[in-house]
Write an enzyme that holds these catalytic residues in place. Structure first.
Site, mmCIF file in Angstrom:
data_model
loop_
_atom_site.group_PDB
_atom_site.id
_atom_site.type_symbol
_atom_site.label_atom_id
_atom_site.label_comp_id
_atom_site.label_asym_id
_atom_site.label_seq_id
_atom_site.Cartn_x
_atom_site.Cartn_y
_atom_site.Cartn_z
ATOM 1 N N LEU A 44 -15.898 -62.109 21.458
ATOM 2 C CA LEU A 44 -15.198 -63.347 22.271
ATOM 3 C C LEU A 44 -13.671 -63.018 22.287
ATOM 4 C CD1 LEU A 44 -17.386 -66.135 20.221
ATOM 5 C CD2 LEU A 44 -17.597 -65.432 22.817
ATOM 6 N N HIS A 45 -13.001 -63.377 23.272
ATOM 7 C CA HIS A 45 -11.641 -63.228 23.514
ATOM 8 C C HIS A 45 -11.209 -64.086 24.333
ATOM 9 C CE1 HIS A 45 -12.826 -60.868 27.010
ATOM 10 N NE2 HIS A 45 -11.608 -60.908 27.244
#
Length: 365
Positions: free
Chosen positions: A209-210
Protein backbone atom coordinates in the site's frame (compact mmCIF):
# COMPACT_ATOMS: atom_id res chain seq x y z
CA UNK A 1 22.83 5.74 -37.21
CA UNK A 2 19.61 6.00 -35.20
CA UNK A 3 20.50 7.60 -31.85
CA UNK A 4 17.96 6.97 -29.08
CA UNK A 5 17.88 8.61 -25.66
CA UNK A 6 16.11 6.41 -23.10
CA UNK A 7 14.51 8.15 -20.10
CA UNK A 8 14.00 6.63 -16.66
CA UNK A 9 12.91 8.52 -13.57
CA UNK A 10 12.13 5.82 -11.00
CA UNK A 11 12.91 2.18 -10.27
CA UNK A 12 9.92 0.69 -12.18
CA UNK A 13 10.99 2.64 -15.29
CA UNK A 14 14.25 0.66 -15.40
CA UNK A 15 12.24 -2.60 -15.39
CA UNK A 16 10.49 -1.33 -18.52
CA UNK A 17 13.66 -0.04 -20.19
CA UNK A 18 15.96 -3.01 -19.46
CA UNK A 19 14.51 -5.24 -22.21
CA UNK A 20 14.66 -2.31 -24.66
CA UNK A 21 18.39 -1.98 -23.94
CA UNK A 22 18.82 -5.73 -24.50
CA UNK A 23 16.93 -5.47 -27.81
CA UNK A 24 19.13 -2.55 -28.95
CA UNK A 25 22.28 -4.49 -28.04
CA UNK A 26 21.03 -7.49 -30.04
CA UNK A 27 20.26 -5.25 -33.04
CA UNK A 28 23.77 -3.76 -32.84
CA UNK A 29 25.30 -7.26 -32.81
CA UNK A 30 23.32 -8.02 -35.95
CA UNK A 31 24.97 -5.01 -37.58
CA UNK A 32 21.99 -2.64 -37.31
CA UNK A 33 22.81 1.09 -37.19
CA UNK A 34 21.43 2.02 -33.76
CA UNK A 35 22.80 3.33 -30.46
CA UNK A 36 21.37 4.54 -27.15
CA UNK A 37 22.09 6.81 -24.19
CA UNK A 38 20.45 5.99 -20.85
CA UNK A 39 19.37 9.04 -18.84
CA UNK A 40 18.29 8.70 -15.20
CA UNK A 41 16.53 11.91 -14.19
CA UNK A 42 17.01 11.09 -10.51
CA UNK A 43 13.32 11.82 -9.91
CA UNK A 44 13.15 9.26 -7.08
CA UNK A 45 16.04 8.72 -4.75
CA UNK A 46 16.15 5.00 -4.00
CA UNK A 47 18.89 3.60 -1.81
CA UNK A 48 18.32 0.16 -3.34
CA UNK A 49 19.29 1.49 -6.78
CA UNK A 50 22.97 0.67 -6.40
CA UNK A 51 25.23 -1.05 -8.91
CA UNK A 52 23.75 -4.42 -7.90
CA UNK A 53 20.31 -3.22 -9.03
CA UNK A 54 21.60 -2.67 -12.57
CA UNK A 55 23.50 -5.98 -12.40
CA UNK A 56 20.25 -7.77 -11.50
CA UNK A 57 18.59 -6.28 -14.60
CA UNK A 58 21.72 -7.00 -16.65
CA UNK A 59 21.99 -3.42 -17.91
CA UNK A 60 24.76 -0.81 -17.55
CA UNK A 61 24.47 2.02 -15.04
CA UNK A 62 22.94 5.18 -16.60
CA UNK A 63 25.19 7.39 -18.74
CA UNK A 64 24.07 10.31 -16.60
CA UNK A 65 22.00 10.98 -13.46
CA UNK A 66 20.38 14.42 -13.64
CA UNK A 67 19.68 14.31 -9.86
CA UNK A 68 16.49 16.30 -10.35
CA UNK A 69 14.46 14.76 -7.49
CA UNK A 70 12.77 16.30 -4.48
CA UNK A 71 10.35 19.17 -4.02
CA UNK A 72 6.75 19.58 -5.12
CA UNK A 73 5.33 18.31 -8.41
CA UNK A 74 5.99 21.69 -10.03
CA UNK A 75 9.52 22.00 -8.63
CA UNK A 76 10.37 18.48 -9.76
CA UNK A 77 8.97 19.09 -13.25
CA UNK A 78 10.99 22.30 -13.57
CA UNK A 79 14.21 20.68 -12.31
CA UNK A 80 13.89 17.73 -14.70
CA UNK A 81 13.12 19.98 -17.68
CA UNK A 82 16.00 22.36 -16.94
CA UNK A 83 18.53 19.53 -16.53
CA UNK A 84 17.29 17.45 -19.46
CA UNK A 85 17.34 20.44 -21.80
CA UNK A 86 21.10 20.82 -21.22
CA UNK A 87 21.59 17.04 -21.52
CA UNK A 88 19.79 16.80 -24.86
CA UNK A 89 21.53 19.88 -26.24
CA UNK A 90 24.92 18.39 -25.32
CA UNK A 91 23.96 14.90 -26.56
CA UNK A 92 21.48 15.27 -29.44
CA UNK A 93 19.29 12.27 -30.32
CA UNK A 94 17.05 11.26 -33.20
CA UNK A 95 14.43 9.93 -30.80
CA UNK A 96 13.65 10.38 -27.10
CA UNK A 97 11.95 7.26 -25.75
CA UNK A 98 9.92 7.66 -22.55
CA UNK A 99 8.17 4.90 -20.58
CA UNK A 100 5.25 4.80 -18.17
CA UNK A 101 3.70 7.83 -16.53
CA UNK A 102 6.03 9.41 -13.96
CA UNK A 103 6.83 13.15 -13.92
CA UNK A 104 10.05 12.48 -15.88
CA UNK A 105 8.02 10.93 -18.72
CA UNK A 106 6.03 14.12 -19.27
CA UNK A 107 8.88 16.56 -18.55
CA UNK A 108 11.36 14.97 -20.95
CA UNK A 109 8.72 14.62 -23.69
CA UNK A 110 8.05 18.37 -23.51
CA UNK A 111 11.77 19.22 -23.63
CA UNK A 112 12.37 16.87 -26.57
CA UNK A 113 9.57 18.35 -28.67
CA UNK A 114 10.70 21.93 -27.94
CA UNK A 115 14.15 20.93 -29.19
CA UNK A 116 12.54 19.41 -32.32
CA UNK A 117 13.32 15.82 -31.32
CA UNK A 118 10.72 13.12 -31.94
CA UNK A 119 9.18 11.27 -28.98
CA UNK A 120 8.16 7.63 -28.57
CA UNK A 121 5.96 6.67 -25.60
CA UNK A 122 6.14 3.08 -24.37
CA UNK A 123 2.82 2.32 -22.59
CA UNK A 124 1.04 5.06 -24.55
CA UNK A 125 -2.74 5.30 -24.34
CA UNK A 126 -3.16 4.00 -20.78
CA UNK A 127 -5.95 5.85 -18.92
CA UNK A 128 -7.55 5.74 -15.47
CA UNK A 129 -9.79 8.77 -16.23
CA UNK A 130 -8.99 9.99 -12.70
CA UNK A 131 -7.56 13.50 -12.95
CA UNK A 132 -6.78 13.59 -9.22
CA UNK A 133 -3.87 11.23 -9.93
CA UNK A 134 -0.70 13.06 -11.06
CA UNK A 135 0.12 10.06 -13.28
CA UNK A 136 -3.04 10.61 -15.32
CA UNK A 137 -2.04 14.21 -16.06
CA UNK A 138 1.43 12.96 -17.05
CA UNK A 139 -0.14 10.43 -19.45
CA UNK A 140 -2.49 12.93 -21.06
CA UNK A 141 0.19 15.58 -21.60
CA UNK A 142 2.77 13.08 -22.87
CA UNK A 143 0.37 11.46 -25.31
CA UNK A 144 -0.74 14.85 -26.65
CA UNK A 145 2.82 15.51 -27.94
CA UNK A 146 4.02 11.97 -28.76
CA UNK A 147 4.96 10.90 -32.31
CA UNK A 148 5.04 7.10 -31.89
CA UNK A 149 2.87 5.14 -29.46
CA UNK A 150 3.89 1.66 -28.32
CA UNK A 151 0.89 0.13 -26.58
CA UNK A 152 0.16 -2.74 -24.19
CA UNK A 153 -3.48 -3.44 -25.06
CA UNK A 154 -6.32 -2.92 -27.53
CA UNK A 155 -7.99 -0.77 -24.84
CA UNK A 156 -5.02 1.65 -24.97
CA UNK A 157 -5.23 1.68 -28.79
CA UNK A 158 -8.90 2.66 -28.58
CA UNK A 159 -8.15 5.43 -26.05
CA UNK A 160 -5.63 6.90 -28.49
CA UNK A 161 -7.95 6.63 -31.49
CA UNK A 162 -10.69 8.43 -29.54
CA UNK A 163 -8.29 11.28 -28.79
CA UNK A 164 -7.51 11.68 -32.49
CA UNK A 165 -4.20 9.82 -32.83
CA UNK A 166 -3.82 8.48 -36.39
CA UNK A 167 -3.66 4.69 -36.79
CA UNK A 168 -0.22 4.87 -38.45
CA UNK A 169 1.27 6.22 -35.19
CA UNK A 170 -0.06 3.39 -32.97
CA UNK A 171 1.97 0.19 -32.59
CA UNK A 172 0.44 -2.59 -30.48
CA UNK A 173 3.52 -4.40 -29.18
CA UNK A 174 2.78 -5.78 -25.70
CA UNK A 175 4.28 -5.03 -22.30
CA UNK A 176 8.02 -4.55 -21.64
CA UNK A 177 7.46 -4.96 -17.88
CA UNK A 178 6.46 -8.54 -18.67
CA UNK A 179 9.61 -9.00 -20.80
CA UNK A 180 11.60 -8.30 -17.63
CA UNK A 181 9.38 -10.52 -15.47
CA UNK A 182 9.70 -13.54 -17.77
CA UNK A 183 13.44 -13.05 -18.26
CA UNK A 184 14.12 -12.71 -14.53
CA UNK A 185 11.63 -15.31 -13.26
CA UNK A 186 14.17 -18.18 -13.15
CA UNK A 187 16.38 -15.94 -10.98
CA UNK A 188 13.76 -15.02 -8.34
CA UNK A 189 15.19 -15.67 -4.89
CA UNK A 190 13.72 -15.94 -1.41
CA UNK A 191 14.14 -12.90 0.85
CA UNK A 192 15.26 -13.44 4.44
CA UNK A 193 11.59 -13.07 5.49
CA UNK A 194 10.84 -16.42 3.80
CA UNK A 195 12.84 -18.31 6.40
CA UNK A 196 12.40 -15.82 9.26
CA UNK A 197 8.60 -16.04 9.06
CA UNK A 198 8.56 -19.74 8.14
CA UNK A 199 6.48 -19.02 5.05
CA UNK A 200 4.98 -21.85 3.02
CA UNK A 201 3.99 -21.85 -0.66
CA UNK A 202 0.40 -20.62 -1.27
CA UNK A 203 -0.04 -20.14 2.47
CA UNK A 204 0.43 -16.37 2.98
CA UNK A 205 -0.76 -13.07 1.50
CA UNK A 206 1.47 -10.27 0.20
CA UNK A 207 0.40 -6.66 0.74
CA UNK A 208 1.63 -3.36 -0.70
CA UNK A 209 0.00 0.00 0.00
CA UNK A 210 1.47 3.36 -0.96
CA UNK A 211 -1.19 5.59 -2.52
CA UNK A 212 -1.98 8.73 -0.47
CA UNK A 213 -5.73 7.94 -0.41
CA UNK A 214 -4.96 4.70 1.45
CA UNK A 215 -1.96 5.51 3.61
CA UNK A 216 -1.98 9.24 4.38
CA UNK A 217 -5.32 9.19 6.21
CA UNK A 218 -4.74 7.31 9.46
CA UNK A 219 -8.38 6.25 9.90
CA UNK A 220 -8.53 4.81 6.36
CA UNK A 221 -5.29 2.84 6.73
CA UNK A 222 -6.37 1.48 10.12
CA UNK A 223 -9.80 0.45 8.78
CA UNK A 224 -8.25 -1.33 5.78
CA UNK A 225 -5.70 -3.22 7.89
CA UNK A 226 -8.30 -4.15 10.52
CA UNK A 227 -10.55 -5.68 7.84
CA UNK A 228 -7.67 -7.50 6.12
CA UNK A 229 -6.50 -9.01 9.42
CA UNK A 230 -10.05 -9.92 10.44
CA UNK A 231 -10.93 -11.77 7.22
CA UNK A 232 -7.63 -13.41 6.20
CA UNK A 233 -8.11 -16.61 8.18
CA UNK A 234 -4.91 -17.82 9.81
CA UNK A 235 -2.60 -16.75 6.96
CA UNK A 236 0.50 -14.66 7.56
CA UNK A 237 0.26 -11.18 5.99
CA UNK A 238 3.61 -10.04 4.58
CA UNK A 239 3.73 -6.26 4.14
CA UNK A 240 6.92 -4.69 2.70
CA UNK A 241 6.40 -1.14 3.94
CA UNK A 242 7.21 2.07 2.09
CA UNK A 243 9.07 4.49 4.46
CA UNK A 244 6.26 7.06 4.29
CA UNK A 245 3.66 4.41 5.16
CA UNK A 246 5.88 3.21 8.02
CA UNK A 247 5.60 6.60 9.77
CA UNK A 248 1.79 6.48 9.69
CA UNK A 249 1.77 2.88 10.90
CA UNK A 250 4.04 3.77 13.80
CA UNK A 251 1.68 6.56 14.86
CA UNK A 252 -1.28 4.15 14.65
CA UNK A 253 0.53 1.55 16.76
CA UNK A 254 -0.97 -1.27 14.68
CA UNK A 255 0.29 -4.70 15.68
CA UNK A 256 -0.99 -8.20 15.08
CA UNK A 257 0.86 -11.54 15.32
CA UNK A 258 0.01 -12.41 11.68
CA UNK A 259 0.84 -8.96 10.26
CA UNK A 260 4.53 -8.84 9.35
CA UNK A 261 5.80 -5.41 8.36
CA UNK A 262 9.17 -5.79 6.65
CA UNK A 263 11.64 -3.55 4.82
CA UNK A 264 11.07 -2.87 1.09
CA UNK A 265 12.51 -5.66 -1.09
CA UNK A 266 14.54 -5.90 -4.28
CA UNK A 267 12.85 -6.94 -7.54
CA UNK A 268 13.96 -10.61 -7.47
CA UNK A 269 13.04 -11.04 -3.80
CA UNK A 270 9.67 -9.28 -3.96
CA UNK A 271 8.53 -11.23 -7.01
CA UNK A 272 9.62 -14.50 -5.37
CA UNK A 273 7.16 -13.68 -2.56
CA UNK A 274 4.40 -12.78 -5.04
CA UNK A 275 4.94 -15.89 -7.19
CA UNK A 276 4.59 -18.19 -4.19
CA UNK A 277 1.75 -16.37 -2.39
CA UNK A 278 -1.92 -17.31 -2.13
CA UNK A 279 -2.94 -13.77 -3.12
CA UNK A 280 -1.79 -10.15 -3.28
CA UNK A 281 -3.52 -7.06 -1.89
CA UNK A 282 -2.21 -3.86 -3.47
CA UNK A 283 -2.88 -0.35 -4.76
CA UNK A 284 -0.10 -0.53 -7.33
CA UNK A 285 -0.71 -0.71 -11.08
CA UNK A 286 2.41 -2.60 -12.14
CA UNK A 287 1.93 -5.39 -9.60
CA UNK A 288 -1.50 -6.17 -11.09
CA UNK A 289 0.21 -6.87 -14.43
CA UNK A 290 2.77 -9.18 -12.81
CA UNK A 291 0.15 -11.12 -10.81
CA UNK A 292 -1.90 -11.55 -14.01
CA UNK A 293 1.04 -13.18 -15.79
CA UNK A 294 1.96 -15.32 -12.76
CA UNK A 295 -1.67 -16.39 -12.22
CA UNK A 296 -1.85 -15.03 -8.65
CA UNK A 297 -5.20 -13.69 -7.33
CA UNK A 298 -4.94 -9.91 -6.88
CA UNK A 299 -7.15 -7.49 -4.94
CA UNK A 300 -6.68 -3.82 -5.87
CA UNK A 301 -7.68 -1.24 -3.27
CA UNK A 302 -8.44 1.56 -5.71
CA UNK A 303 -11.59 3.05 -7.24
CA UNK A 304 -10.18 2.93 -10.79
CA UNK A 305 -7.35 1.39 -12.76
CA UNK A 306 -5.37 2.35 -15.85
CA UNK A 307 -4.84 -1.36 -16.55
CA UNK A 308 -8.37 -2.74 -17.11
CA UNK A 309 -7.03 -5.74 -19.04
CA UNK A 310 -5.75 -7.14 -15.71
CA UNK A 311 -9.42 -7.31 -14.68
CA UNK A 312 -11.16 -8.27 -17.94
CA UNK A 313 -8.51 -10.88 -18.84
CA UNK A 314 -6.29 -11.35 -15.78
CA UNK A 315 -6.51 -12.33 -12.11
CA UNK A 316 -7.12 -8.83 -10.73
CA UNK A 317 -10.30 -7.51 -9.09
CA UNK A 318 -10.90 -3.82 -8.36
CA UNK A 319 -12.27 -3.67 -4.80
CA UNK A 320 -12.39 0.10 -4.38
CA UNK A 321 -11.23 1.88 -1.22
CA UNK A 322 -14.15 0.94 1.06
CA UNK A 323 -12.75 -1.39 3.76
CA UNK A 324 -16.06 -3.30 3.74
CA UNK A 325 -15.24 -4.66 0.27
CA UNK A 326 -12.48 -6.83 1.73
CA UNK A 327 -14.70 -9.39 3.51
CA UNK A 328 -16.57 -10.66 0.39
CA UNK A 329 -13.33 -10.69 -1.65
CA UNK A 330 -11.60 -12.82 0.99
CA UNK A 331 -14.61 -15.14 1.15
CA UNK A 332 -14.35 -15.61 -2.63
CA UNK A 333 -10.62 -16.34 -2.35
CA UNK A 334 -10.96 -18.90 0.45
CA UNK A 335 -13.91 -20.66 -1.21
CA UNK A 336 -11.67 -21.39 -4.22
CA UNK A 337 -13.88 -19.34 -6.55
CA UNK A 338 -11.32 -16.72 -7.60
CA UNK A 339 -11.12 -16.44 -11.39
CA UNK A 340 -8.26 -18.21 -13.13
CA UNK A 341 -7.63 -15.45 -15.65
CA UNK A 342 -5.42 -15.52 -18.72
CA UNK A 343 -2.45 -13.63 -20.14
CA UNK A 344 -3.22 -10.65 -22.42
CA UNK A 345 -2.22 -10.83 -26.10
CA UNK A 346 1.48 -10.10 -26.81
CA UNK A 347 2.50 -10.22 -23.13
CA UNK A 348 4.98 -12.87 -24.21
CA UNK A 349 8.46 -11.54 -23.39
CA UNK A 350 9.17 -10.29 -26.93
CA UNK A 351 7.77 -6.76 -26.71
CA UNK A 352 11.10 -4.88 -26.67
CA UNK A 353 12.29 -6.69 -29.81
CA UNK A 354 9.07 -5.63 -31.56
CA UNK A 355 9.67 -2.01 -30.46
CA UNK A 356 13.25 -1.86 -31.76
CA UNK A 357 12.37 -3.69 -34.98
CA UNK A 358 9.68 -1.07 -35.58
CA UNK A 359 11.94 1.91 -34.74
CA UNK A 360 14.51 0.62 -37.25
CA UNK A 361 11.87 0.96 -39.99
CA UNK A 362 11.13 4.63 -39.25
CA UNK A 363 12.36 6.68 -42.20
CA UNK A 364 11.72 10.08 -40.62
CA UNK A 365 14.32 9.77 -37.85
Amino acid sequence: MKKITLIAGARPNFMKIAPIIHAIEEAKQEGKDISYRLVHTGQHYDKKMSGSFFEQLEIPEPDVNLEAGGGSQAEQTAAIMTSFEKELQNNPADLVLVVGDVTSTMSCAIVAQKLHTKVAHVEGGIRSNDWTMPEEINRLVTDSITNYFFTTSEIANENLRRSGVPEKSIFYVGNTMIDTLLKQRPRFRAPSAWKDLNLKEKNYIVMTLHRPANVDEESQLKALLDEIVLHSGDLPLVFPVHPRTAKVLKALNIEHPRLHMIEPLGYLEFNYLVANSKAVITDSGGITEETTVMGIPCMTLRDNTERPETITEGTNELLGTDPKSIKPAMAKLFSGNWKTGGIPHLWDGKTATRIIDKILTFNDL
